[in-house]
Motif scaffolding. Sequence first.
Motif: not given
Length: 184
Positions: A112-118
Amino acid sequence: AGYKWLCGPYATGFCWIRPEVRQRLQYNHAYWQAVLNESQLNSVEPISDFELTSARHYDMFATANFFNYLPWHASVTYFEKLGMEKVAQYNQQLVGMIIDGVDKSHFSFISPTEPDQRTNLVVLTCQNPEQNEAVFNRLKEAGIFGAFWKGNIRVSPHIHNTRNEIDRFIRVINSFFAEPKVSA
């Protein structure tokens, strides 16, 4: 696993299980030394029934290597001194540098690349996955060590990495597809 993000030696780690979840687990092994309390161990009376309600009953017999816990303790103490929130922020800055810096016309991210998922694990692949091993070997030749994981390239920046090292990783990985310059 204490040897991963907590930077301790192998054979260190812990597990925390919420008491209400622990109560629902069906556990069919018990190590006598872990489930008996001190008075039961020291008593000459016959051993009576004992409750398996605490996490102690998950301890398994093995030769203890307490020496491993000294460096692990030092590592955890160091992280506490730095502040875990600061460590997490710094690590995510490094991950963000990779995500922003890798040439997306040649690479795509598996992780994941999204801040809240990585997380700190960055897994990427070439648009043509058959090139992944060659890119991984180029990184290794340049002294940049990650992992060739399930046919993909995996790196895991952490507090011990510098921004300059991440910049160097980005330069090396992107240079794999750089067109050779023709001198006049």
